[in-house]
Scaffold this motif. Sequence first.
Motif, PDB file in Angstrom:
ATOM      1  N   ARG A   1      48.377  38.697  62.154  1.00 19.08           N
ATOM      2  CA  ARG A   1      49.458  39.683  62.161  1.00 19.08           C
ATOM      3  C   ARG A   1      50.116  39.881  60.799  1.00 19.08           C
ATOM      4  O   ARG A   1      50.212  38.963  59.980  1.00 19.08           O
ATOM      5  N   PRO A  27      51.265  43.765  64.334  1.00 22.02           N
ATOM      6  CA  PRO A  27      52.348  42.833  64.684  1.00 22.02           C
ATOM      7  C   PRO A  27      52.527  42.679  66.191  1.00 22.02           C
ATOM      8  O   PRO A  27      52.959  41.637  66.665  1.00 22.02           O
ATOM      9  N   ASN A  28      52.237  43.734  66.934  1.00 17.64           N
ATOM     10  CA  ASN A  28      52.272  43.677  68.395  1.00 17.64           C
ATOM     11  C   ASN A  28      51.328  44.733  68.937  1.00 17.64           C
ATOM     12  O   ASN A  28      50.978  45.702  68.257  1.00 17.64           O
ATOM     13  N   SER A  74      53.232  40.329  58.433  1.00 16.64           N
ATOM     14  CA  SER A  74      54.550  39.695  58.515  1.00 16.64           C
ATOM     15  C   SER A  74      55.168  39.593  57.121  1.00 16.64           C
ATOM     16  O   SER A  74      54.512  39.845  56.107  1.00 16.64           O
ATOM     17  N   GLU A 121      58.259  49.588  66.319  1.00 15.38           N
ATOM     18  CA  GLU A 121      59.531  49.121  65.779  1.00 15.38           C
ATOM     19  C   GLU A 121      59.385  47.819  65.003  1.00 15.38           C
ATOM     20  O   GLU A 121      60.083  47.596  64.001  1.00 15.38           O
ATOM     21  N   ASN A 122      58.489  46.936  65.446  1.00 16.32           N
ATOM     22  CA  ASN A 122      58.292  45.656  64.759  1.00 16.32           C
ATOM     23  C   ASN A 122      57.367  45.762  63.550  1.00 16.32           C
ATOM     24  O   ASN A 122      57.151  44.785  62.846  1.00 16.32           O
ATOM     25  N   TRP A 123      56.828  46.935  63.308  1.00 18.36           N
ATOM     26  CA  TRP A 123      55.921  47.138  62.172  1.00 18.36           C
ATOM     27  C   TRP A 123      56.692  47.480  60.892  1.00 18.36           C
ATOM     28  O   TRP A 123      56.133  47.423  59.793  1.00 18.36           O
TER      29      TRP A 123
END
Length: 539
Positions: A477, A508-509, A479, A104-106
């Motif tokens: 990461r 990212p995570n 971003s 989801e954070n990608w």
Amino acid sequence: MKNFDIVIVGAGSAGCIVTNQIINNTNLKILLIEAGPSDNHPVIQIPLGYGMTFYHKKMNWNFYSEKQKKLNDRELYYPRGKVIGGSGSINAMIYARGLKTDFENWNLNKSWSWENIKDTYEKIEVPIKGKSKKIPINKIPVNDVSNEHHSILKNYFNAANDFHFQFNHQLNSSIEDQVGNYNVNIINGFRASSAKIFLKPIKNHPNLTILTNTEVLKLNYENRKISSLKIKHKKKIIVIKPNIGTILSTGSIMTPYLLLKSGIGKAEELRQYNIPVQFNSPHVGKNFQDHLGLDYLYKTHMPTLNDELGTWTGRIKTVLRYFYNRKGPLSLSLNQGGGYINWKSLDPYPNIQLYFNPLTYSVSYKNKRPLLKTDKFSGFIIGFNSCRPKSLGEVKLRLENEEYYPSINPNYLSDERDIHDLYSAFDFVRKFSSNKHIKNIIKAPINIDPIKASDKELLDHFKSMATTIYHPCGTCRMSKDINSGVVSDKLKVHGLENLWIVDASIMPNITSGNINAPVMMLSYLSSKLILEELKQYNK
């Protein structure tokens, strides 16, 4: 050295795919640099041989972390691949996509949407079951070897069924609570690494030069570009000037290390190292994440792999069986059963990854965990790690004998949410090991009994015995800008015109599960984005 358009540093799981895609889709001249040797060694090609690479001095960096305050000031051993294929040549070969919620954070743009990520997985995979005479070119075999797994796994799956965990044969979809047999990157009894699948078919291409046992000493910076690379090859110092640019694929430890050593990082920290600041990129080496786990060991009444691997006669039979038909324990990974569960999670996704392995290796000394030195008694393992740990560490530099080395500080358990996941795991293991299907095969627990021990005793035991699961990521990461990470969604280092990073450091995570599959996915997807930019240079 002849003229090169692109220099790719690192021939690991990521670098092999990037090299393959650029060679097959452009006319550019590529130099691929690897710090270690070839991957032709038998201990790499034979699947269970990875136990012998665990401390191998020539094909393994043999790192140690800094002392971890929350783990009783222990240094943790960090094996990392220093060989063609990188860590994908010395790992346990588990292929785990991760879960939809992991990405989801990608989603910085549509290229990194879950739909595109899932499509990329499907493009690079070829599912097989057991033996296969031939696989399509540039397809990583995702092998279902469940028929060869030890029969004791039936007890694990029967117990999991009592907990209403869904059996998922592939463990590749985002079911809330799922168990299954781990798939592996093995083909016909041999390791199927990224190097074997993506690099070997092109290694003799006229546009590709591969240098092994070659160290990149420094990236030289000029006018917002990497102007050259200073390398050491056959005891000679050589300067390489790529016409277009450089791609770093040296992993979550060595990529930030090389950047920092070259003066690319947080300016105030570089000055502390007495390194001239070439470019201020404050997040280089930050956002370090890793899975931290523990195995609970049990003696059992049933025969396990200990009976085959724990004696000389058993080992001889295992070796003969492997050379006869490429079957048996040597043709597999030790990690056989597992899954992902949401057990009192603070998040709306699974918080515990499980392992159920049909053997034990309980001998330990100086934080070392020797593989293949299995116990003399029959035994099995229930292991776990947090799926998505929240603690953030960093890779910095340390000076020793006037040389800079990577300083690895995972900063484990610094986030209280990770302590919560530990208590959740303790609660689950207590209940799971009390289930009739598990309880009936336990002769005695080894070291500690999760059923009888208090939370405090289990936490103290964890701090004394937990190890990394060897999934470092996130140190450069991806971003939106330089204030929150190191590379853009197109993999280019923020603020630099010709430097890309493609490896686990850009994640990212961390994802749920083993990260080699996500690394191969992101490498293939990244290659497509980089190729779009390289169109203008293609002859």
